[in-house]
Write a protein that holds these residues in place. Structure first.
Motif, PDB file in Angstrom:
ATOM      1  N   GLN A 111       0.815  -1.338  -0.075  1.00  0.00           N
ATOM      2  CA  GLN A 111       0.239  -0.039   0.085  1.00  0.00           C
ATOM      3  C   GLN A 111       0.798   1.160   0.092  1.00  0.00           C
ATOM      4  N   ASP A 112       2.237   1.074   0.321  1.00  0.00           N
ATOM      5  CA  ASP A 112       3.014   2.261   0.258  1.00  0.00           C
ATOM      6  C   ASP A 112       4.641   1.854  -0.392  1.00  0.00           C
ATOM      7  N   ILE A 113       4.906   2.825  -0.775  1.00  0.00           N
ATOM      8  CA  ILE A 113       6.284   2.516  -1.357  1.00  0.00           C
ATOM      9  C   ILE A 113       7.483   2.522   0.029  1.00  0.00           C
ATOM     10  N   ARG A 114       7.067   3.116   0.822  1.00  0.00           N
ATOM     11  CA  ARG A 114       7.941   2.773   2.223  1.00  0.00           C
ATOM     12  C   ARG A 114       8.067   1.323   2.748  1.00  0.00           C
ATOM     13  N   ASP A 115       7.156   0.600   2.111  1.00  0.00           N
ATOM     14  CA  ASP A 115       7.147  -0.988   2.659  1.00  0.00           C
ATOM     15  C   ASP A 115       8.313  -1.558   1.837  1.00  0.00           C
ATOM     16  N   PHE A 116       8.784  -1.008   0.709  1.00  0.00           N
ATOM     17  CA  PHE A 116       9.859  -1.925   0.120  1.00  0.00           C
ATOM     18  C   PHE A 116      11.320  -1.486   0.604  1.00  0.00           C
ATOM     19  N   GLY A 117      11.587  -0.229   1.550  1.00  0.00           N
ATOM     20  CA  GLY A 117      12.708  -0.054   2.048  1.00  0.00           C
ATOM     21  C   GLY A 117      13.011   1.595   1.909  1.00  0.00           C
ATOM     22  N   PRO A 159      14.765   5.258   0.436  1.00  0.00           N
ATOM     23  CA  PRO A 159      14.781   5.766  -1.143  1.00  0.00           C
ATOM     24  C   PRO A 159      16.065   5.220  -1.661  1.00  0.00           C
ATOM     25  N   GLN A 160      17.182   5.040  -0.880  1.00  0.00           N
ATOM     26  CA  GLN A 160      18.502   4.557  -1.214  1.00  0.00           C
ATOM     27  C   GLN A 160      18.473   3.402  -1.880  1.00  0.00           C
ATOM     28  N   GLU A 161      17.803   2.473  -0.823  1.00  0.00           N
ATOM     29  CA  GLU A 161      17.735   0.990  -0.979  1.00  0.00           C
ATOM     30  C   GLU A 161      17.010   0.635  -2.349  1.00  0.00           C
ATOM     31  N   VAL A 162      15.768   1.280  -2.586  1.00  0.00           N
ATOM     32  CA  VAL A 162      14.921   1.075  -3.630  1.00  0.00           C
ATOM     33  C   VAL A 162      15.526   1.327  -4.924  1.00  0.00           C
ATOM     34  N   ALA A 163      16.087   2.573  -4.938  1.00  0.00           N
ATOM     35  CA  ALA A 163      16.819   3.166  -5.809  1.00  0.00           C
ATOM     36  C   ALA A 163      18.082   2.516  -6.693  1.00  0.00           C
ATOM     37  N   GLN A 164      18.907   1.845  -5.361  1.00  0.00           N
ATOM     38  CA  GLN A 164      19.917   1.246  -5.825  1.00  0.00           C
ATOM     39  C   GLN A 164      19.650  -0.104  -6.647  1.00  0.00           C
ATOM     40  N   ILE A 165      18.299  -0.555  -6.268  1.00  0.00           N
ATOM     41  CA  ILE A 165      18.173  -1.961  -7.053  1.00  0.00           C
ATOM     42  C   ILE A 165      17.428  -1.621  -8.196  1.00  0.00           C
ATOM     43  N   LEU A 166      16.719  -0.689  -8.331  1.00  0.00           N
ATOM     44  CA  LEU A 166      16.042  -0.350  -9.652  1.00  0.00           C
ATOM     45  C   LEU A 166      17.041  -0.278 -10.514  1.00  0.00           C
ATOM     46  N   ALA A 175      18.879  10.148  -3.430  1.00  0.00           N
ATOM     47  CA  ALA A 175      17.581   9.489  -3.199  1.00  0.00           C
ATOM     48  C   ALA A 175      16.858  10.262  -2.086  1.00  0.00           C
ATOM     49  N   SER A 176      15.746  10.570  -2.239  1.00  0.00           N
ATOM     50  CA  SER A 176      14.811  11.147  -1.176  1.00  0.00           C
ATOM     51  C   SER A 176      13.477  10.862  -1.073  1.00  0.00           C
ATOM     52  N   GLN A 177      12.710  11.058  -0.146  1.00  0.00           N
ATOM     53  CA  GLN A 177      11.463  10.870  -0.274  1.00  0.00           C
ATOM     54  C   GLN A 177      10.525  12.346  -0.114  1.00  0.00           C
TER      55      GLN A 177
END
Length: 244
Positions: free
Chosen positions: A144-150, A152-159, A176-178
């Motif tokens: 339900q929320d982007i924050r559930d995936f980790g 900003p730095q973690e999500v950006a790095q993997i993407l 990388a920021s929110q």
């Protein structure tokens, strides 16, 4: 964090990064050539011609009214026939896209052309500078929320490393920021991807809504970054998700 599984098939595009808490989304891999979509065909209804011919027998007032109808009616017809995703100028130097079916909107620089790229929901690019483009991708998710995936730095790095740049390119995250807009969290990030003969400087925005993980990416050749960065920042900041 475990590594992502690489795959270009449609089935594996629906899997999320294995390194995140719950694998819920995946992204289309690189290497698909764009195909230009056929342009709009603007047709004037036959009744407009009939109205014009019948107006000859009217008095001056009648002729003026019929002329007004002949000018306005085609535009009314055009607006009524356009799809939910329709580009209209909303800011100087930009056009806007609102996709009422999929629930998102964004701006792109005037002059970019829409192209079809397999695995992407929508793509606009500069036909002269092909590295200047914006694309939107959506993947189903139960989150339900982007924050559930980790973070900003973690999500950006993997993407970036697994999906937004080919594996043979060197990548680097700049920021990388929110950001919170109307109560919804968005992650935004900046990165560079270095290929043997060019370097692309890019921006991205991701968020979750409507049971989907949305990704918008835009960028330009490093040699044109200083000229394009403000416009590309406008594109990223304009990206919004709404309920459908």
């Amino acid at each position: 964090m475990a590594s992502l599984q690489h795959s270009s098939s449609f089935h594996h595009r629906t899997m999320f990064l294995n390194s995140l808490p719950h694998p819920q989304f995946g992204l289309q891999k690189h290497g698909v050539l764009p195909v230009f979509r056929r342009g709009f065909s603007f047709l004037v209804r036959a009744e407009h011609a009939s109205l014009a011919s019948s107006s000859i027998s009217q008095d001056k007032c009648g002729r003026r009214q019929m002329i007004a109808v002949g000018v306005i009616a085609p535009w009314v017809s055009l607006v009524n026939q356009t799809p939910a995703s329709f580009a209209a100028e909303s800011k100087k130097g930009f056009l806007s896209v609102t996709d009422k079916k999929d629930g998102y909107s964004f701006l792109y620089p005037f002059g970019w052309q829409e192209v079809v790229v397999e695995g992407q929901d929508k793509v606009f690019k500069d036909v002269i500078e092909p590295l200047e483009s914006v694309s939107v991708n959506m993947i189903p998710t139960a989150k339900q929320d982007i924050r559930d995936f980790g973070s900003p730095q973690e999500v950006a790095q993997i993407l970036i490393k697994k999906f937004l740049a080919p594996p043979n390119q060197k990548t680097k995250i700049v920021t990388a920021s929110q950001n919170d807009v109307d109560g919804k969290a968005y992650y935004t990030f900046e990165f560079v991807a270095q290929a043997p003969n060019y370097t692309r400087h890019a921006l991205g925005a991701v968020s979750v809504g409507n049971g989907r993980f949305y990704t918008l990416t835009t960028g330009a050749n490093e040699r044109r970054w200083d000229k394009m960065k403000d416009r590309l920042q406008t594109v990223v900041e304009s990206f919004k998700i709404f309920n459908v």
